[in-house]
Write a protein that holds these residues in place. Sequence first.
Motif, short mmCIF file in Angstrom:
data_model
loop_
_atom_site.label_atom_id
_atom_site.label_comp_id
_atom_site.label_asym_id
_atom_site.label_seq_id
_atom_site.Cartn_x
_atom_site.Cartn_y
_atom_site.Cartn_z
N ARG B 156 1.07 -1.55 -0.05
CA ARG B 156 -0.05 0.26 -0.09
C ARG B 156 0.53 1.31 -0.23
O ARG B 156 2.24 1.55 0.56
N PRO B 157 0.27 2.11 -0.21
CA PRO B 157 1.20 3.41 -0.42
C PRO B 157 1.60 3.64 0.45
O PRO B 157 0.19 3.74 1.70
N GLY B 158 2.77 4.69 1.33
CA GLY B 158 3.56 4.72 1.95
C GLY B 158 4.21 3.25 2.65
O GLY B 158 5.18 3.99 4.07
N ASP B 159 4.08 2.44 2.37
CA ASP B 159 4.77 1.24 3.03
C ASP B 159 6.29 1.22 2.89
O ASP B 159 6.89 1.87 1.57
N ASP B 160 6.82 0.96 3.63
CA ASP B 160 8.71 1.12 3.61
C ASP B 160 8.12 -0.35 3.24
O ASP B 160 7.83 -0.86 2.84
N VAL B 161 9.91 0.07 2.09
CA VAL B 161 10.27 -1.85 1.42
C VAL B 161 11.47 -2.55 1.74
O VAL B 161 12.02 -0.96 1.77
N ARG B 235 3.09 -4.17 -9.95
CA ARG B 235 1.96 -4.04 -11.21
C ARG B 235 0.49 -5.56 -10.20
O ARG B 235 -0.50 -5.35 -10.55
N ALA B 236 1.15 -6.61 -9.04
CA ALA B 236 -0.32 -7.26 -8.31
C ALA B 236 -0.73 -6.25 -6.92
O ALA B 236 -1.76 -6.15 -6.89
N SER B 237 0.16 -4.84 -6.93
CA SER B 237 -0.75 -4.03 -6.02
C SER B 237 -1.52 -3.00 -6.54
O SER B 237 -1.75 -2.28 -5.54
N GLY B 238 -1.45 -2.59 -7.70
CA GLY B 238 -1.31 -1.30 -7.82
C GLY B 238 -0.46 -0.44 -7.63
O GLY B 238 -1.26 0.65 -7.35
N VAL B 239 0.99 -0.32 -7.61
CA VAL B 239 1.16 1.47 -6.89
C VAL B 239 2.22 0.89 -7.74
O VAL B 239 2.51 0.65 -8.45
N GLY B 240 3.47 2.24 -7.05
CA GLY B 240 4.22 2.48 -7.35
C GLY B 240 5.78 2.64 -6.43
O GLY B 240 5.49 2.10 -5.55
N ALA B 241 6.82 2.80 -6.93
CA ALA B 241 8.10 2.72 -5.49
C ALA B 241 9.08 3.59 -5.95
O ALA B 241 8.89 3.65 -7.45
N CYS B 242 9.80 3.85 -5.06
CA CYS B 242 10.50 5.01 -4.47
C CYS B 242 11.81 3.62 -4.29
O CYS B 242 11.79 3.88 -3.23
N ILE B 243 13.11 4.16 -5.11
CA ILE B 243 14.13 2.98 -3.59
C ILE B 243 15.72 3.57 -3.99
O ILE B 243 16.13 4.23 -5.17
N VAL B 247 21.13 3.48 -0.47
CA VAL B 247 21.48 1.79 0.42
C VAL B 247 21.60 0.48 -0.13
O VAL B 247 21.52 -0.07 0.34
N THR B 248 21.02 0.32 -1.74
CA THR B 248 21.16 -1.04 -1.58
C THR B 248 22.69 -1.30 -2.47
O THR B 248 22.67 -2.70 -2.02
N THR B 249 23.06 -0.34 -2.76
CA THR B 249 24.24 -0.92 -3.57
C THR B 249 25.71 -1.11 -2.65
O THR B 249 25.78 -2.15 -3.07
N PRO B 250 25.44 -0.77 -1.26
CA PRO B 250 26.06 -1.08 -0.05
C PRO B 250 26.23 -2.47 0.22
O PRO B 250 27.02 -2.94 1.05
N LEU B 251 24.63 -3.49 -0.43
CA LEU B 251 24.06 -4.07 0.20
C LEU B 251 24.90 -5.55 -0.35
O LEU B 251 24.58 -6.59 -0.37
N ILE B 252 25.89 -5.56 -1.15
CA ILE B 252 27.01 -6.32 -2.24
C ILE B 252 27.71 -6.92 -1.05
O ILE B 252 28.79 -5.86 -0.55
N ALA B 253 27.91 -8.22 -0.40
CA ALA B 253 28.56 -8.37 0.96
C ALA B 253 30.08 -7.90 -0.02
O ALA B 253 30.90 -7.78 1.19
N PRO B 313 19.82 -10.54 8.67
CA PRO B 313 19.64 -9.14 8.95
C PRO B 313 18.42 -8.43 7.42
O PRO B 313 18.18 -9.13 6.92
N VAL B 314 17.75 -7.31 7.78
CA VAL B 314 16.51 -7.04 6.65
C VAL B 314 17.19 -4.87 7.12
O VAL B 314 17.73 -4.47 7.86
N THR B 315 17.06 -4.62 5.45
CA THR B 315 17.20 -3.13 5.21
C THR B 315 16.27 -2.94 4.53
O THR B 315 15.79 -3.47 3.81
N ARG B 316 16.29 -1.56 5.07
CA ARG B 316 15.00 -0.44 4.39
C ARG B 316 15.37 0.00 3.38
O ARG B 316 16.54 0.77 3.40
N ILE B 317 14.75 -0.10 2.34
CA ILE B 317 15.51 -0.08 1.28
C ILE B 317 14.70 1.28 0.12
O ILE B 317 15.16 1.84 -0.89
N GLY B 318 13.49 1.84 0.61
CA GLY B 318 12.73 2.71 -0.43
C GLY B 318 10.91 2.53 0.23
O GLY B 318 11.03 1.95 1.75
N ARG B 319 10.58 3.11 -0.45
CA ARG B 319 8.83 3.01 -0.01
C ARG B 319 8.11 2.74 -0.60
O ARG B 319 8.77 3.21 -2.53
#
Lengths: 358, 358
Positions: B156-161, B235-243, B247-253, B313-319
């Motif tokens: 849903r819009p506003g959810d964290d990713v 697509r399944a949720s009918g929403v968009g996202a911003c990533i 934050v994601t790039t440093p997730l490569i070990a 480990p869990v990382t918040r990467i967007g919304r």
Amino acid sequence: MGEFELIARYFTRPVPATAPDAPGTAGRVVLGVGDDCALLAPAPGMQLAVSSDMLVEGRHFFADVAPERLGHKALAVNLSDLAACGARPLAFTLALALPEADEDWLAGFARGLFALADAHGCALVGGDTTQGPRNLCITVLGEVPAGQALLRSGARPGDDVYVSGTLGDAALALAALQGRLPAHWRLPGAVLAAARARLELPTPRVALGLALRGVASSAIDVSDGLLGDLGHILRASGVGACIDCSVTTPLIAAYAELSSVRGQFGSEFDPATDGEFLRRYTLAGGDDYELLFTAAPAQRVAVAAAALSSATPVTRIGRIEAQPGLRLIDAQGQPVAARYASFDHFAPHACTKAEKPE
Amino acid sequence: MGEFELIARYFTRPVPATAPDAPGTAGRVVLGVGDDCALLAPAPGMQLAVSSDMLVEGRHFFADVAPERLGHKALAVNLSDLAACGARPLAFTLALALPEADEDWLAGFARGLFALADAHGCALVGGDTTQGPRNLCITVLGEVPAGQALLRSGARPGDDVYVSGTLGDAALALAALQGRLPAHWRLPGAVLAAARARLELPTPRVALGLALRGVASSAIDVSDGLLGDLGHILRASGVGACIDCSVTTPLIAAYAELSSVRGQFGSEFDPATDGEFLRRYTLAGGDDYELLFTAAPAQRVAVAAAALSSATPVTRIGRIEAQPGLRLIDAQGQPVAARYASFDHFAPHACTKAEKPE
């Protein structure tokens, strides 16, 4: 066409309406194709029957087989396993490796697959598609009331042994396609076409399996040849059996053509070789997808009723005995000495000794 | 060795004892390998989660991969689908096509397979073996309380990713094995070995998936690349996202090795190309088998608790946003213009436009 578009175009459909002969499974599929998993809601008191079969090009089917027939067969061989357990089809997954995304081929394959699935109210709920040598893997899910599944282990001395439908025609067709039929077997094209339909469009005996719940003491589907599959029942049940070849041999649908009109063989008919060919096809041919089952003599009327209600011919072919091993007799009750090897994917040359299942 | 002996030797075992972290599935497997079907008895109120994955030699694994690792991975990618639904592993079937019955290979494969299966209390209940080009098809069954499965459609819009663990190391290892790494990336052997273990021994995030029931609003496992799989949720949720790529790039070990010690690149480091490589691996690498999920901001403490309790480990990467489409930003909040294609088995060249999932 990409993987996701391929799935969307050919393998994503609404969950089919419940088929007329499959009451009670409606609503079991909570979520079908399109998420990480499908979700099923089994009914209370029901157990879930699960089976997987993999078909490889060049091994289980010819590269040029009609895709519609292949779609039918890939599901049919799995439904046959449910039938052998007395389980009602519920849903299936399909994993598909294909050399390329050929739209004509896919459309035909999906047509054959879904025609059979819809006839049994069995929903495609998930799967996988990938590039690779042609390979079809289906996992089928069915339901059966707790404790009522037909198992291989329930045969008891004195039980009758039965088989449904016809035997050996698939093997006859395979031999014809591979040019291995004796030259003097001048079978009419219509007879060969009918045999080929048995090879490529097997009929899973689902209705019979359901009707045999509470009637049969054990069951298995005949995929690797009658004697080899009977061997599985004998081992699992710790018993032996005597089978009358004079009853099983005429079960090849082409039998009437081959034997009643002697002209087919003319003076060339040789009981020792031609008769042996027929016996081999019916006893160890494979790809029959008939039900082989046992039932106590007290159940003979019930077996006949199950055959009638499911519109499936059933033939009594022998008896379970306490003495381990498998004995074959002819019309005169004399032992048949020949040995018949069942089909084994890693040892095509006589791995299972049908006469000595232990 | 014949087919039946092969099954008996390597794939018939007692149903494993329930693993310590999988209470509640004991007794669900009524009948395992050896009959026409396996029988499962789902617990009352439970739904059954079902998923199938097929692995083809040369496409999903190299012919010379260690068989023990392949046994692990074949099951791991399936367990990952259960994890993404929040389902507890119950049982699986294995269909196996092999060019020949190589005992050393089979023993290693079975070892890797069962080590992971036992760790999750997941019983092998059936399957098929046949001769053919190497192909592994597993169907996994899990259970989840009715209505509690994590679906792709709940964002849903506003959810964290969020994403679990690390991203991109499997793709890095694959590039290294195929000799596609830039020549000036002088990665130590230990770093490459660790990345290769991510490719060949992925960790299915089952415990995290279970802990996220009632917490996450949607989930999927990352198999085809982060952006492509996020596209499925959008697509399944009918929403968009911003990533946020910073934050994601440093997730490569391997990131610390690659970036913190500038000496690895020396003066040759080029943000436009080397930085882009890293971004591509983490956003669209594939084979990560991490969980990508969304949760309302009110659930941040609950997400942290789920991560802690599952030791993942869990990382918040967007919304999640109401506006359809996928937007990527850098550390300064500026749009990232590049396009990333996810992996598609039938269209390796940019089938899924990650920025425009609709």
